[in-house]
Enzyme design. Structure first.
Site, PDB file in Angstrom:
ATOM      1  N   ASP A  25       0.812  -1.225   0.000  1.00 34.53           N
ATOM      2  CA  ASP A  25       0.000   0.000   0.000  1.00 34.53           C
ATOM      3  C   ASP A  25       0.837   1.262   0.000  1.00 34.53           C
ATOM      4  O   ASP A  25       2.055   1.217   0.193  1.00 34.53           O
ATOM      5  CB  ASP A  25      -0.950   0.007   1.206  1.00 34.53           C
ATOM      6  CG  ASP A  25      -0.293  -0.535   2.466  1.00 34.53           C
ATOM      7  OD1 ASP A  25       0.915  -0.303   2.651  1.00 34.53           O
ATOM      8  OD2 ASP A  25      -0.985  -1.193   3.257  1.00 34.53           O
ATOM      9  N   GLU A  81      -9.306  -2.582   5.355  1.00 32.33           N
ATOM     10  CA  GLU A  81      -9.907  -2.280   6.657  1.00 32.33           C
ATOM     11  C   GLU A  81     -11.169  -3.119   6.880  1.00 32.33           C
ATOM     12  O   GLU A  81     -11.840  -3.518   5.903  1.00 32.33           O
ATOM     13  CB  GLU A  81     -10.297  -0.795   6.697  1.00 32.33           C
ATOM     14  CG  GLU A  81      -9.108   0.162   6.675  1.00 32.33           C
ATOM     15  CD  GLU A  81      -8.480   0.372   8.054  1.00 32.33           C
ATOM     16  OE1 GLU A  81      -8.502  -0.559   8.875  1.00 32.33           O
ATOM     17  OE2 GLU A  81      -7.964   1.479   8.283  1.00 32.33           O
ATOM     18  N   HIS A 137      -6.823  -5.246  10.236  1.00 30.66           N
ATOM     19  CA  HIS A 137      -6.592  -4.943   8.815  1.00 30.66           C
ATOM     20  C   HIS A 137      -5.316  -5.593   8.319  1.00 30.66           C
ATOM     21  O   HIS A 137      -4.357  -5.770   9.071  1.00 30.66           O
ATOM     22  CB  HIS A 137      -6.647  -3.440   8.505  1.00 30.66           C
ATOM     23  CG  HIS A 137      -5.484  -2.624   8.957  1.00 30.66           C
ATOM     24  ND1 HIS A 137      -5.603  -1.570   9.835  1.00 30.66           N
ATOM     25  CD2 HIS A 137      -4.172  -2.658   8.623  1.00 30.66           C
ATOM     26  CE1 HIS A 137      -4.416  -1.008  10.024  1.00 30.66           C
ATOM     27  NE2 HIS A 137      -3.537  -1.656   9.304  1.00 30.66           N
ATOM     28  N   ASN A 190      -6.952  -3.549  14.455  1.00 26.80           N
ATOM     29  CA  ASN A 190      -8.356  -3.863  14.146  1.00 26.80           C
ATOM     30  C   ASN A 190      -8.482  -5.019  13.143  1.00 26.80           C
ATOM     31  O   ASN A 190      -9.553  -5.245  12.588  1.00 26.80           O
ATOM     32  CB  ASN A 190      -9.074  -2.620  13.604  1.00 26.80           C
ATOM     33  CG  ASN A 190      -8.475  -2.117  12.288  1.00 26.80           C
ATOM     34  OD1 ASN A 190      -7.517  -2.701  11.777  1.00 26.80           O
ATOM     35  ND2 ASN A 190      -9.036  -1.056  11.743  1.00 26.80           N
TER      36      ASN A 190
HETATM   37  C1  GLP Z   1      -0.167  -0.211   8.540  1.00 30.35           C
HETATM   38  C2  GLP Z   1       0.140  -1.020   7.290  1.00 30.35           C
HETATM   39  C3  GLP Z   1      -0.064  -2.510   7.522  1.00 30.35           C
HETATM   40  C4  GLP Z   1       0.570  -2.924   8.838  1.00 30.35           C
HETATM   41  C5  GLP Z   1      -0.119  -2.201   9.952  1.00 30.35           C
HETATM   42  C6  GLP Z   1       0.425  -2.558  11.323  1.00 30.35           C
HETATM   43  O1  GLP Z   1      -1.456   0.274   8.646  1.00 30.35           O
HETATM   44  N1  GLP Z   1      -0.600  -0.598   6.153  1.00 30.35           N
HETATM   45  O2  GLP Z   1       0.486  -3.213   6.432  1.00 30.35           O
HETATM   46  O3  GLP Z   1       0.471  -4.312   9.012  1.00 30.35           O
HETATM   47  O4  GLP Z   1       0.076  -0.814   9.765  1.00 30.35           O
HETATM   48  O5  GLP Z   1       1.540  -1.793  11.601  1.00 30.35           O
HETATM   49  P1  GLP Z   1       2.499  -1.938  12.837  1.00 30.35           P
HETATM   50  O6  GLP Z   1       3.412  -3.052  12.484  1.00 30.35           O
HETATM   51  O7  GLP Z   1       3.217  -0.613  12.915  1.00 30.35           O
HETATM   52  O8  GLP Z   1       1.663  -2.214  14.013  1.00 30.35           O
END
Ligand code: GLP
Length: 242
Positions: free
Chosen positions: A67, A143, A138, A136
């Site tokens: 993304d 989402e 995702h 959450n």
């Molecule tokens: C972002 C990314 C996800 C990732 C998520 C969790 O929103 N788009 O790909 O898995 O955050 O991130 P973190 O590892 O910082 O908790």
């Protein structure tokens, strides 16, 4: 599903990097799906070490990011383009033309989405996807919702995700509200998925991912359908699992 529970974040990262490296050695032309956020940083550091100390070769590897935030220039400190180059790709011998990250700024939305999917199709899909999870549930930026997108799409970030990710920005108002995101179809079509999570704050998301029924309201629960899933957790993230 193969489950590996490690003592801490460092061991989770080491284990995920070893697993990824095994696939790279088996197939030097691997198509690797890259995740962002705090979780995979240690995995990327370990992969860089393997490149420096053991000549792990990325010269024929192709990458696809999950993304990108809409509205951020590639050089913006919080763009996922910058994140991926700074924390990983600039430190290994990858070829620039083999790196694919959706743009955050564009004129023709339809064209951008179509091109990203076409590029994934051209290489016959992702071979190995490194995947984190949001609090959450995702995955990428898919989402929780009544419906999920199979392919690359524009997504509205939930308030929870905006709040979670605000820790990387100066303040919450700077967090983009939308992103270009690879769809759950492309993620689930990855031939192998390496799912990583660490810390207490991910324990509930991990439980809902693997111990509850499958629902689009927890997109990561769809991973229960995947045939080649390696789950690497530290013991804090694993603490609510049956
Ligand atoms: C972002 C990314 C996800 C990732 C998520 C969790 O929103 N788009 O790909 O898995 O955050 O991130 P973190 O590892 O910082 O908790």
């Amino acid at each position: 599903m193969r489950l590996i529970v490690t003592e801490n974040y460092e061991e989770m990262s080491y284990s995920a990097a070893q697993e990824t490296a095994k696939f790279i050695k088996e197939n030097p032309e691997l198509v690797l799906g890259l995740s962002t956020g705090g979780t995979p940083l240690g995995t990327y550091q370990e992969l860089i070490k393997l490149h420096e100390n053991e000549n792990l070769d990325f010269s024929k590897i192709t990458t696809f990011n999950l993304d990108e935030y809409i509205g951020l220039e590639p050089k913006h400190p919080q763009s996922y383009t910058r994140y991926t180059w700074d924390n990983f790709l600039s430190k290994v011998n990858i070829q620039k033309q083999n790196v694919h990250i959706p743009p955050g700024i564009f004129k023709d939305e339809k064209q951008v989405l179509k091109e990203y999917d076409e590029k994934i199709l051209e290489v016959n899909g992702i071979d190995v996807q490194i995947l984190g999870v949001g609090g959450n549930g995702h995955i990428g930026f898919n989402e929780p919702n009544q419906f999920l997108h199979p392919n690359t799409h524009i997504t509205n970030l939930t308030d929870e995700t905006i709040k979670d990710n605000s820790r990387f920005f100066l303040n919450i108002d700077e967090v983009p509200k939308q992103a270009v995101a690879m769809g759950v179809g492309s993620i689930l079509r990855a031939k192998h998925i390496i799912f990583i999570a660490s810390g207490d704050e991910k324990a509930e998301a991990v439980r809902k991912t693997f111990n509850e029924k499958i629902t689009t309201h927890c997109p990561s629960s769809l991973l229960q359908l995947h045939a080649n899933l390696t789950v690497i957790l530290d013991k804090k993230a694993a603490r609510l699992l049956n």
